[in-house]
Design an enzyme around this catalytic site. Structure first.
Site, mmCIF file in Angstrom:
data_model
loop_
_atom_site.group_PDB
_atom_site.id
_atom_site.type_symbol
_atom_site.label_atom_id
_atom_site.label_comp_id
_atom_site.label_asym_id
_atom_site.label_seq_id
_atom_site.Cartn_x
_atom_site.Cartn_y
_atom_site.Cartn_z
ATOM 1 N N LYS A 140 -12.124 -2.146 6.425
ATOM 2 C CA LYS A 140 -11.322 -3.031 7.266
ATOM 3 C C LYS A 140 -11.857 -3.015 8.698
ATOM 4 O O LYS A 140 -12.173 -4.041 9.253
ATOM 5 C CB LYS A 140 -9.850 -2.599 7.252
ATOM 6 C CG LYS A 140 -9.249 -2.397 5.871
ATOM 7 C CD LYS A 140 -9.038 -3.693 5.131
ATOM 8 C CE LYS A 140 -8.652 -3.573 3.667
ATOM 9 N NZ LYS A 140 -7.747 -2.532 3.245
ATOM 10 N N ASP A 169 -1.916 6.630 6.286
ATOM 11 C CA ASP A 169 -2.921 5.670 5.818
ATOM 12 C C ASP A 169 -3.229 4.749 6.994
ATOM 13 O O ASP A 169 -2.418 3.898 7.352
ATOM 14 C CB ASP A 169 -2.348 4.888 4.624
ATOM 15 C CG ASP A 169 -3.296 3.792 4.134
ATOM 16 O OD1 ASP A 169 -4.379 3.616 4.722
ATOM 17 O OD2 ASP A 169 -2.935 3.113 3.143
ATOM 18 N N TRP A 204 0.834 -1.203 0.000
ATOM 19 C CA TRP A 204 0.000 0.000 0.000
ATOM 20 C C TRP A 204 0.867 1.251 0.000
ATOM 21 O O TRP A 204 0.580 2.217 -0.717
ATOM 22 C CB TRP A 204 -0.974 0.003 1.174
ATOM 23 C CG TRP A 204 -1.897 -1.173 1.141
ATOM 24 C CD1 TRP A 204 -2.013 -2.151 2.103
ATOM 25 C CD2 TRP A 204 -2.821 -1.541 0.102
ATOM 26 N NE1 TRP A 204 -2.947 -3.075 1.711
ATOM 27 C CE2 TRP A 204 -3.454 -2.733 0.503
ATOM 28 C CE3 TRP A 204 -3.167 -0.971 -1.123
ATOM 29 C CZ2 TRP A 204 -4.424 -3.377 -0.277
ATOM 30 C CZ3 TRP A 204 -4.135 -1.605 -1.906
ATOM 31 C CH2 TRP A 204 -4.741 -2.781 -1.478
HETATM 32 C C1 PLP Z 1 -7.074 -2.109 1.909
HETATM 33 C C2 PLP Z 1 -6.053 -1.048 2.044
HETATM 34 C C3 PLP Z 1 -5.901 -0.043 1.082
HETATM 35 C C4 PLP Z 1 -6.716 0.006 -0.190
HETATM 36 O O1 PLP Z 1 -8.003 0.348 0.102
HETATM 37 P P1 PLP Z 1 -9.107 0.555 -1.042
HETATM 38 O O2 PLP Z 1 -10.228 1.094 -0.221
HETATM 39 O O3 PLP Z 1 -9.368 -0.808 -1.612
HETATM 40 O O4 PLP Z 1 -8.588 1.495 -2.032
HETATM 41 C C5 PLP Z 1 -4.953 0.932 1.313
HETATM 42 N N1 PLP Z 1 -4.199 0.927 2.416
HETATM 43 C C6 PLP Z 1 -4.310 -0.030 3.355
HETATM 44 C C7 PLP Z 1 -3.441 0.025 4.566
HETATM 45 C C8 PLP Z 1 -5.250 -1.042 3.208
HETATM 46 O O5 PLP Z 1 -5.373 -1.992 4.145
#
Ligand code: PLP
Length: 350
Positions: A190, A166, A99
């Site tokens: 998540k 993030d 990511w």
């Molecule tokens: C799942 C995830 C993403 C991507 O998320 P999307 O909503 O599918 O774009 C980005 N960063 C982390 C840490 C993730 O777990």
């Protein structure tokens, strides 16, 4: 039988939230309308959006000067929106997995990127530490929890420039001091709700400094001015996030869930370290409390393990294709009881 859902994302949601969400599909707040067909400009939905934003503010103790937005496009759109809005000349990134890498790729399209530290030398099995943060960058971007590899930052760098994070897979899992961050973003699916909504918490004073013209949908200021309703928001996803945040508040908030998450992670990792048949893949001090990655030392037994897990009602433990092995996601809504069932099944492999 209700499954033990260890899936990494979309992840498990509380049973009571699913019941409320299901009921609102048929009749939302006695309006005689479904939440799916109600206008986002109705006073009923405006109250949902307002309440969801207020719950974020309360639960994370978000200070004055920060705006809370629920946007479309997932965390992946934030990889681009962050540099569009904040990157003037140069930004710093910490590379801790897939990511982070995707975030770096997007930033490189708009300016200079300095990767200050990376754990790619050891297949992202640890969190880099001890790097020096330059003061001539517009921001530093980090990923608090690496969902795929299963590492997590248990503390955050003291940062002389705006810190962008993030937090997709560990937001609301523990208290965080929002005032230390310039911007936090998280895809909902998540640990916060269903896919479709993305939370952004942004310090307003950081915006409008790049001199760049920004397409409306990518411009945080446009969404702030629109009170998170510049266009039709992901209404149902925001509603289910609101329900999940209410559930969390009733449970005692992030400090209460922090304790439960610690208990679950301790239970799992203590068991893992006792079992000679298995091993963890991440440096112990950097192990994620949200995504526990592990391997069977004898990989020929993987099928047998998965079969036993399936019989016990366990789903979602196959590791990401990039890291292999297994991954047990221990998100907020996962009960300790499910962790115990998994550990019992692991115990039969020893
Ligand atoms: C799942 C995830 C993403 C991507 O998320 P999307 O909503 O599918 O774009 C980005 N960063 C982390 C840490 C993730 O777990």
């Amino acid at each position: 039988m209700k499954k033990h859902n260890f899936g990494a994302g979309p992840g498990i949601l509380p049973e009571t939230v699913l019941q409320q969400a299901a009921a609102a599909v048929l009749n939302f707040n006695n309006t005689g309308l479904s939440i799916l067909e109600i206008s986002h400009r109705s006073k009923e939905f405006e109250a949902v959006m307002e309440h969801a934003r207020t719950l974020v503010r309360e639960l994370l103790n978000v200070p004055e000067g920060y705006e809370i937005l629920f946007l479309h496009g997932g965390a992946s759109t934030q990889f681009a929106m962050v540099p569009w809005n904040l990157l003037k000349t140069k930004a710093a990134y910490i590379e801790t997995g897939v990511w982070a890498n995707k975030a770096i790729k997007e930033a490189k399209m708009l300016g200079e990127v300095e990767v200050l530290a990376s754990s790619s030398d050891k297949n992202f099995s640890y969190i880099p530490k001890g790097y020096k943060i330059p003061t001539d960058v517009d921001y530093l971007h980090i990923t608090s929890n690496n969902t795929i590899y299963g590492s997590e930052m248990h503390s955050f760098p003291e940062c002389p420039v705006p810190l962008v994070c993030d937090m997709s897979s560990d937001i609301f899992s523990r208290p965080v001091d929002v005032s230390k961050f310039g911007l936090i973003y998280a895809g909902a699916q998540k640990n916060m709700g269903p896919a479709g909504a993305t939370l952004v918490i942004v310090k307003k004073e950081l915006l409008g400094k790049t001199g760049r013209k920004i397409s409306s949908m990518l411009d945080y200021q446009v969404h702030i001015d629109g009170e998170s309703m510049y266009n039709t928001p992901p209404a149902y996803a925001v509603y289910v996030c609101m329900l999940t945040l209410e559930w969390l508040k009733n449970l005692g908030g992030v400090s209460a869930i922090d304790k439960l998450n610690q208990e679950k992670a301790d239970y799992f990792y203590n068991a893992l370290d006792r079992m000679p048949a298995f091993r963890g893949t991440i440096a112990k001090e950097d192990r994620s409390r949200m995504n526990a990655c592990f391997l069977l030392n004898d990989s020929s037994k993987e099928e047998a393990f998965l079969q036993k897990a399936k019989e016990a009602g366990i789903v979602g433990i196959i590791g990401h294709r990039l890291s292999g092995g297994f991954r047990a996601s221990l998100y907020n809504a996962l009960p300790l009881e499910s962790v115990k069932v998994l550990v019992d099944v692991m115990g039969t492999m020893c």
